[in-house]
Design a protein around this motif. Structure first.
Motif, PDB file in Angstrom:
ATOM      1  N   GLU A 131       0.826  -1.208   0.000  1.00  0.00           N
ATOM      2  CA  GLU A 131       0.000   0.000   0.000  1.00  0.00           C
ATOM      3  C   GLU A 131       0.861   1.258   0.000  1.00  0.00           C
ATOM      4  N   LEU A 132       1.985   1.216   0.727  1.00  0.00           N
ATOM      5  CA  LEU A 132       2.867   2.380   0.789  1.00  0.00           C
ATOM      6  C   LEU A 132       3.561   2.591  -0.564  1.00  0.00           C
ATOM      7  N   ILE A 133       4.003   1.492  -1.179  1.00  0.00           N
ATOM      8  CA  ILE A 133       4.639   1.599  -2.499  1.00  0.00           C
ATOM      9  C   ILE A 133       3.659   2.213  -3.491  1.00  0.00           C
ATOM     10  N   LEU A 152       4.095   5.772  -5.601  1.00  0.00           N
ATOM     11  CA  LEU A 152       4.096   5.802  -7.058  1.00  0.00           C
ATOM     12  C   LEU A 152       2.981   6.685  -7.610  1.00  0.00           C
ATOM     13  N   LEU A 153       1.850   6.731  -6.916  1.00  0.00           N
ATOM     14  CA  LEU A 153       0.736   7.551  -7.383  1.00  0.00           C
ATOM     15  C   LEU A 153       1.061   9.037  -7.365  1.00  0.00           C
ATOM     16  N   ARG A 154       2.063   9.421  -6.600  1.00  0.00           N
ATOM     17  CA  ARG A 154       2.403  10.836  -6.471  1.00  0.00           C
ATOM     18  C   ARG A 154       3.548  11.264  -7.388  1.00  0.00           C
ATOM     19  N   LEU A 155       4.043  10.353  -8.197  1.00  0.00           N
ATOM     20  CA  LEU A 155       5.178  10.655  -9.060  1.00  0.00           C
ATOM     21  C   LEU A 155       4.718  11.018 -10.466  1.00  0.00           C
ATOM     22  N   PRO A 156       5.539  11.756 -11.219  1.00  0.00           N
ATOM     23  CA  PRO A 156       5.203  12.024 -12.627  1.00  0.00           C
ATOM     24  C   PRO A 156       5.110  10.715 -13.412  1.00  0.00           C
ATOM     25  N   SER A 157       4.281  10.723 -14.435  1.00  0.00           N
ATOM     26  CA  SER A 157       4.029   9.485 -15.178  1.00  0.00           C
ATOM     27  C   SER A 157       5.290   8.929 -15.833  1.00  0.00           C
ATOM     28  N   LYS A 158       6.195   9.803 -16.281  1.00  0.00           N
ATOM     29  CA  LYS A 158       7.423   9.312 -16.913  1.00  0.00           C
ATOM     30  C   LYS A 158       8.277   8.548 -15.912  1.00  0.00           C
ATOM     31  N   SER A 159       8.318   9.016 -14.660  1.00  0.00           N
ATOM     32  CA  SER A 159       9.072   8.304 -13.628  1.00  0.00           C
ATOM     33  C   SER A 159       8.420   6.963 -13.306  1.00  0.00           C
ATOM     34  N   VAL A 160       7.081   6.967 -13.197  1.00  0.00           N
ATOM     35  CA  VAL A 160       6.371   5.720 -12.901  1.00  0.00           C
ATOM     36  C   VAL A 160       6.609   4.692 -14.006  1.00  0.00           C
ATOM     37  N   ALA A 161       6.598   5.143 -15.247  1.00  0.00           N
ATOM     38  CA  ALA A 161       6.835   4.221 -16.362  1.00  0.00           C
ATOM     39  C   ALA A 161       8.218   3.599 -16.278  1.00  0.00           C
ATOM     40  N   ARG A 162       9.221   4.366 -15.874  1.00  0.00           N
ATOM     41  CA  ARG A 162      10.574   3.810 -15.745  1.00  0.00           C
ATOM     42  C   ARG A 162      10.640   2.754 -14.658  1.00  0.00           C
ATOM     43  N   PHE A 163       9.810   2.910 -13.620  1.00  0.00           N
ATOM     44  CA  PHE A 163       9.857   1.975 -12.502  1.00  0.00           C
ATOM     45  C   PHE A 163       9.251   0.609 -12.844  1.00  0.00           C
ATOM     46  N   VAL A 167      11.945  -2.018 -12.389  1.00  0.00           N
ATOM     47  CA  VAL A 167      12.563  -2.269 -11.089  1.00  0.00           C
ATOM     48  C   VAL A 167      12.441  -3.734 -10.712  1.00  0.00           C
ATOM     49  N   CYS A 168      11.243  -4.276 -10.831  1.00  0.00           N
ATOM     50  CA  CYS A 168      11.010  -5.682 -10.487  1.00  0.00           C
ATOM     51  C   CYS A 168       9.670  -6.109 -11.074  1.00  0.00           C
ATOM     52  N   ARG A 169       9.422  -7.395 -11.050  1.00  0.00           N
ATOM     53  CA  ARG A 169       8.190  -7.919 -11.655  1.00  0.00           C
ATOM     54  C   ARG A 169       6.945  -7.450 -10.912  1.00  0.00           C
ATOM     55  N   SER A 170       7.028  -7.349  -9.592  1.00  0.00           N
ATOM     56  CA  SER A 170       5.840  -6.942  -8.839  1.00  0.00           C
ATOM     57  C   SER A 170       5.480  -5.481  -9.125  1.00  0.00           C
ATOM     58  N   TRP A 171       6.488  -4.618  -9.252  1.00  0.00           N
ATOM     59  CA  TRP A 171       6.203  -3.223  -9.593  1.00  0.00           C
ATOM     60  C   TRP A 171       5.658  -3.127 -11.008  1.00  0.00           C
TER      61      TRP A 171
END
Length: 451
Positions: free
Chosen positions: A41-43, A47-58, A61-65
Motif C-alpha cells: 500500500e505504501l509503495i 508511485l501515485l504521487r510521481l510524474p508518469s514518466k518516472s512511474v513508467a521507468r519503474f 525495477v522488479c516484476r511486482s512493480w
C-alpha cells in the motif's frame, strides 16, 4: 536460494536503506533494525504521487512493480489522482505538443506525380485517444506510431501501403474489447476518378495487419473534407462530407465509422448548415480560401471555411464559423450532439465565442479554429456558471488560446514557432498541435526511450 531469488525481485527495505545511508548517515545498527519489506500500500501511494514518466521507468525495477504499474486498477487511480490535483493556472492543466518536422521533401504518388510533403511527421487529431494515446503519422510513407508523450512510450505500426493516396487517418479505442484501431481512407491512383475511397483498418497487435472493414465498405461516391482529421467520439470516428455534397444529389452529413462493428453510417448535420451556404462572392477578401460548390440549378455557393468537428465532454461537437457572415452577430458557435445517432439526432447550441472588437486577429485570419476542451469549473458551480467556463482553442496558424467568455478576450497558451511558418500568406489547413495529459496508458509492445 529462495531468499536470493526474492531479493532480486522485491525491493527490500534493507536495499532502500543502503541507498538512504549515503545521504542520511544511518548507522548499520539502525539499518539492521529496519522492517524487511515496504508494504504494498505504501509503495502504491508513493508511485501515485510521481510524474508518469518516472512511474513508467519503474516498471523495470522488479516484476511486482511492473504488475502494479501495468494494472488497469492502478491506471484508473493514477488518472483520477491527476484529475483531482490542484493547479494554480491553466498552463499547468493543459499540455500541448507539436512534432519536430523533417525537412520539406517530395512525396511520390506514382510515376511522374509527386507532391511536396510538409509538416511530416505530425500528430493526427487534436486530442489523445483513451486518455493518453496519440497517433503520429507520416502520410507520405503510410507510416504511423502510437505515442504516450507523458511516459515516453511509443509503438511503431506496420506501414499501410495500398498503392493509393492516403487522404486521412485516425485512431479510436474499442472500450468493449480494449483494442486500439487505426483507420485510413485513401484514393486509388489506378482509378479514373478520385471520388471513390477505400478503407483500411489496423487493429493494434493483430497479426492480420491492415485489412478491409469487417462489416461494410464506404458508400459509393463518398468524398470527405480531407484537410480535416477525423474526430473520435461515442465509439466512432467522424468525418465531414465534402461541401459539394451538401447541395448535390450525393450522400450528405457526417460520415461515422463504428470501431465495434466496423460499419459506416451517416450522422445528420446541425440545422445551421443550409443557412451558412451563402452566395458566392468573387470580391470576398478570403475567396482563395473558401469552400465553394455548385447547386443543382447551377448557382455557386460557399461555405464558411472554419466548420470543423471536435470532441467535447465525451460528445461529438462541431464549430460553426460565423466570421464571414455579416448578417449574424458573433464569431463562432459550438454545437454538441448529446443524443445517440439516428434520423432524430439532437444537436444543440452549447457555447458562443464573441470577441471584443479590438481583439481576435489570431482567430479572424486563420483557416480553422478547433475547440480542444473546456477548462474545469468549480465543483459546486451552477449551470449559469458552467456557461461562463473557459475554452481552449487550437488553430491552423499553429497556436493555441484560451477564450474567457466573461471578458470576451483571448489568452495565448502555446505557439509552435520552431516547427512551422506562421506568415500571413500561409495556407496551411491542418492542425499540427495536439493536447496530451499525464497518463500511464500502456499498449503492449510499447518501447520507452530516454527523452
Amino acid at each position: 536460494m529462495e531468499a536470493n531469488k526474492r531479493s532480486r525481485d522485491e525491493p527490500t527495505a534493507a536495499v532502500i536503506t543502503e541507498e538512504a545511508k549515503k545521504k542520511t548517515k544511518i548507522t548499520p545498527a539502525a539499518a539492521a533494525a529496519s522492517p524487511a519489506f515496504l508494504p504494498d500500500e505504501l509503495i502504491s501511494e508513493v508511485l501515485l504521487r510521481l510524474p508518469s514518466k518516472s512511474v513508467a521507468r519503474f516498471r523495470s525495477v522488479c516484476r511486482s512493480w511492473n504488475r502494479l504499474v501495468s494494472s488497469a486498477a492502478f491506471d484508473r487511480l493514477y488518472h483520477d489522482r491527476q484529475q483531482q490535483a490542484p493547479c494554480s493556472t491553466y498552463h499547468h492543466l493543459i499540455k500541448l505538443a507539436a512534432a519536430r518536422s523533417a525537412p520539406p521533401h517530395l512525396w511520390k504518388l506514382c510515376d511522374g506525380v509527386s507532391l511536396h510533403c510538409d509538416h511530416c511527421p505530425r500528430f493526427i487529431g487534436a486530442k489523445p485517444c483513451h486518455r493518453g494515446i496519440l497517433l503520429l503519422g507520416r502520410q507520405c510513407a503510410g507510416a504511423y506510431t502510437l505515442c504516450n508523450l507523458s511516459t515516453g512510450g511509443f509503438l511503431g505500426l506496420p506501414p499501410c501501403r495500398t498503392g493509393g493516396y492516403p487522404c486521412t487517418a485516425g485512431i479510436g479505442y474499442n472500450s468493449a474489447t480494449g483494442e486500439y484501431k487505426v483507420v485510413q481512407l485513401d484514393s486509388r491512383m489506378d482509378r479514373p476518378s478520385w471520388e471513390s475511397l477505400d478503407c483500411q483498418v489496423l487493429t493494434v497487435g493483430d497479426s492480420r495487419g491492415w485489412r478491409c472493414p469487417a462489416s461494410s465498405s464506404l458508400p459509393n461516391n463518398t468524398r470527405i473534407e480531407d484537410d480535416m482529421d477525423p474526430v473520435f467520439a461515442n465509439g466512432c470516428l467522424h468525418w465531414i462530407l465534402d461541401t459539394e455534397l451538401l447541395v448535390r444529389d450525393k450522400p450528405q452529413g457526417i460520415l461515422s465509422f463504428s470501431l465495434a462493428t466496423e460499419s459506416f453510417a451517416t450522422v445528420p448535420l446541425p440545422p445551421f448548415f443550409t443557412e451558412d451556404l451563402v452566395p458566392y462572392d468573387t470580391h470576398h477578401p478570403f475567396i482563395g480560401r473558401v469552400r465553394s460548390a455548385k447547386t443543382t440549378d447551377n448557382r455557386m455557393v460557399m461555405q464558411p471555411i472554419g466548420t470543423a468537428l471536435a470532441e467535447l465532454d465525451g460528445c461529438l461537437g462541431i464549430i460553426r464559423d460565423l466570421r464571414r457572415r455579416r448578417d449574424v452577430d458573433g464569431m463562432f458557435e459550438v454545437w454538441k450532439l448529446k443524443e445517440h445517432y439516428g434520423s432524430g439526432a439532437a444537436w444543440s447550441l452549447d457555447y458562443r465565442i464573441q470577441l471584443a472588437a479590438s481583439m481576435g486577429r489570431e482567430l479572424r485570419e486563420t483557416w480553422l479554429v478547433v475547440p480542444i476542451c473546456y477548462l474545469p469549473s468549480a465543483a459546486n458551480s451552477s449551470s449559469s456558471e458552467e456557461e461562463k467556463r473557459k475554452i481552449v482553442l487550437a488553430t491552423t496558424a499553429h497556436d493555441a488560446h484560451v477564450y474567457d467568455p466573461q471578458t470576451r478576450t483571448l489568452a495565448s497558451l502555446a505557439v509552435a514557432h520552431d516547427n512551422y511558418s506562421r506568415s500571413d500568406d500561409d495556407h496551411d489547413n491542418l492542425l499540427c498541435m495536439a493536447l496530451y495529459q499525464e497518463s500511464l496508458v500502456h499498449v503492449p509492445g510499447m518501447e520507452y526511450g530516454a527523452n
